[in-house]
Design a protein around this motif. Structure first.
Motif, PDB file in Angstrom:
ATOM      1  N   CYS A  74      -8.772-105.532 -25.769  1.00 19.62           N
ATOM      2  CA  CYS A  74      -8.546-104.992 -24.420  1.00 19.62           C
ATOM      3  C   CYS A  74      -7.363-105.622 -23.702  1.00 19.62           C
ATOM      4  O   CYS A  74      -7.047-105.240 -22.576  1.00 19.62           O
ATOM      5  CB  CYS A  74      -9.807-105.170 -23.580  1.00 19.62           C
ATOM      6  SG  CYS A  74     -11.206-104.221 -24.194  1.00 19.62           S
ATOM      7  N   GLU A  75      -6.724-106.578 -24.361  1.00 17.53           N
ATOM      8  CA  GLU A  75      -5.584-107.242 -23.741  1.00 17.53           C
ATOM      9  C   GLU A  75      -4.495-106.227 -23.399  1.00 17.53           C
ATOM     10  O   GLU A  75      -4.184-105.339 -24.193  1.00 17.53           O
ATOM     11  CB  GLU A  75      -5.038-108.292 -24.716  1.00 17.53           C
ATOM     12  CG  GLU A  75      -4.093-109.278 -24.095  1.00 17.53           C
ATOM     13  CD  GLU A  75      -3.735-110.379 -25.082  1.00 17.53           C
ATOM     14  OE1 GLU A  75      -2.582-110.400 -25.531  1.00 17.53           O
ATOM     15  OE2 GLU A  75      -4.630-111.184 -25.401  1.00 17.53           O
ATOM     16  N   LYS A  76      -3.952-106.349 -22.196  1.00 17.80           N
ATOM     17  CA  LYS A  76      -2.884-105.471 -21.695  1.00 17.80           C
ATOM     18  C   LYS A  76      -3.316-104.006 -21.606  1.00 17.80           C
ATOM     19  O   LYS A  76      -2.522-103.100 -21.798  1.00 17.80           O
ATOM     20  CB  LYS A  76      -1.614-105.615 -22.519  1.00 17.80           C
ATOM     21  CG  LYS A  76      -1.027-107.011 -22.453  1.00 17.80           C
ATOM     22  CD  LYS A  76       0.268-107.122 -23.220  1.00 17.80           C
ATOM     23  CE  LYS A  76       0.773-108.546 -23.148  1.00 17.80           C
ATOM     24  NZ  LYS A  76       1.984-108.744 -23.913  1.00 17.80           N
ATOM     25  N   THR A  77      -4.602-103.786 -21.342  1.00 18.96           N
ATOM     26  CA  THR A  77      -5.113-102.446 -21.058  1.00 18.96           C
ATOM     27  C   THR A  77      -5.727-102.491 -19.660  1.00 18.96           C
ATOM     28  O   THR A  77      -5.724-103.538 -19.015  1.00 18.96           O
ATOM     29  CB  THR A  77      -6.184-101.987 -22.076  1.00 18.96           C
ATOM     30  OG1 THR A  77      -7.367-102.772 -21.905  1.00 18.96           O
ATOM     31  CG2 THR A  77      -5.687-102.083 -23.508  1.00 18.96           C
ATOM     32  N   THR A  78      -6.274-101.384 -19.239  1.00 17.35           N
ATOM     33  CA  THR A  78      -6.905-101.330 -17.912  1.00 17.35           C
ATOM     34  C   THR A  78      -8.329-101.880 -17.919  1.00 17.35           C
ATOM     35  O   THR A  78      -8.961-101.956 -16.869  1.00 17.35           O
ATOM     36  CB  THR A  78      -6.938 -99.880 -17.400  1.00 17.35           C
ATOM     37  OG1 THR A  78      -7.659 -99.082 -18.341  1.00 17.35           O
ATOM     38  CG2 THR A  78      -5.532 -99.323 -17.221  1.00 17.35           C
ATOM     39  N   VAL A  79      -8.835-102.268 -19.076  1.00 17.16           N
ATOM     40  CA  VAL A  79     -10.200-102.798 -19.180  1.00 17.16           C
ATOM     41  C   VAL A  79     -10.222-104.225 -18.628  1.00 17.16           C
ATOM     42  O   VAL A  79      -9.456-105.077 -19.059  1.00 17.16           O
ATOM     43  CB  VAL A  79     -10.705-102.773 -20.638  1.00 17.16           C
ATOM     44  CG1 VAL A  79     -12.116-103.324 -20.731  1.00 17.16           C
ATOM     45  CG2 VAL A  79     -10.642-101.369 -21.200  1.00 17.16           C
ATOM     46  N   THR A  80     -11.115-104.462 -17.680  1.00 21.73           N
ATOM     47  CA  THR A  80     -11.206-105.775 -17.039  1.00 21.73           C
ATOM     48  C   THR A  80     -12.129-106.708 -17.825  1.00 21.73           C
ATOM     49  O   THR A  80     -12.992-106.245 -18.585  1.00 21.73           O
ATOM     50  CB  THR A  80     -11.764-105.637 -15.603  1.00 21.73           C
ATOM     51  OG1 THR A  80     -13.129-105.178 -15.688  1.00 21.73           O
ATOM     52  CG2 THR A  80     -10.931-104.680 -14.768  1.00 21.73           C
ATOM     53  N   GLN A  83     -15.679-105.747 -17.360  1.00 16.70           N
ATOM     54  CA  GLN A  83     -16.127-104.615 -18.176  1.00 16.70           C
ATOM     55  C   GLN A  83     -16.412-105.077 -19.606  1.00 16.70           C
ATOM     56  O   GLN A  83     -17.380-104.627 -20.217  1.00 16.70           O
ATOM     57  CB  GLN A  83     -15.065-103.510 -18.178  1.00 16.70           C
ATOM     58  CG  GLN A  83     -14.965-102.768 -16.869  1.00 16.70           C
ATOM     59  CD  GLN A  83     -13.804-101.794 -16.853  1.00 16.70           C
ATOM     60  OE1 GLN A  83     -12.664-102.155 -17.103  1.00 16.70           O
ATOM     61  NE2 GLN A  83     -14.114-100.533 -16.566  1.00 16.70           N
ATOM     62  N   SER A 120     -11.398 -97.292 -22.957  1.00 21.29           N
ATOM     63  CA  SER A 120      -9.973 -97.253 -23.265  1.00 21.29           C
ATOM     64  C   SER A 120      -9.751 -96.831 -24.717  1.00 21.29           C
ATOM     65  O   SER A 120     -10.276 -97.461 -25.632  1.00 21.29           O
ATOM     66  CB  SER A 120      -9.348 -98.635 -23.039  1.00 21.29           C
ATOM     67  OG  SER A 120      -8.055 -98.712 -23.588  1.00 21.29           O
TER      68      SER A 120
END
Length: 170
Positions: A74-80, A83, A120
């Motif tokens: 999830c790095e550098k995606t919109t996933v926090t 989440q 994502s």
């Protein structure tokens, strides 16, 4: 509860509150001998889970390992990070509710992918490439085709839903 300062075995609870999304209780305590204050956490004891690896080895389920793998995907995606934590907790809770204590790494990966796909597509592909041990471009193409089909299906479902909504408005 033993005092961490003087090791006296008795303390009293000053305050209790829910913690970790109501999966544990945080208690603020005071030692009856030295009046030292300390915090304890009470959690339901879970039965250890075992993951059966592709080569047949068995290893204990470690939520930290799943969290680390998901965080990388999830790095550098919109996933926090929150989440990611919720996905890990959701999968772990699902596993704890099952009647058996062993799961294959493939089944575990599928459970994670089911939840990750809702967050994502990029993270989904990253995680799938590691978990699925992609060896070549065709492996990536296959997962992209799968995502496209899923997207077309949800688009068709969305269009059908919009059509039904339109009919209801008439």
């Amino acid at each position: 509860m033993q005092c961490p300062n003087c090791r006296h075995p008795e303390s009293h609870v000053l305050e209790s509150r829910s913690a970790d999304l109501s999966r544990s209780v945080r208690r603020r305590r005071e030692c009856l001998r030295c009046q030292e204050r300390f915090t304890t956490y009470e959690r339901i004891e879970t039965i250890p889970l075992t993951v059966i690896k592709r080569d047949g080895r068995r290893e204990s389920f470690r939520r930290s390992k799943m969290f680390h793998g998901l965080s990388q995907a999830c790095e550098k995606t919109t996933v926090t990070p929150e989440q990611v934590k919720l996905v890990v907790e959701d999968v772990e809770n699902l596993l704890q509710q099952r009647n058996y204590r062993e799961i294959t790494s493939q089944d575990l990966g599928e459970l994670v992918l089911d939840r990750l796909g809702q967050l994502s597509e990029v993270a989904y592909i990253r995680f799938a490439s590691v978990y699925g041990q992609f060896a070549n471009v065709e492996d990536f193409s296959a997962i992209l085709r799968l995502l496209e089909k899923r997207g077309e299906k949800s688009l068709r479902l969305g269009q059908a839903s919009q059509h039904q909504d339109h009919e209801l408005l008439r």
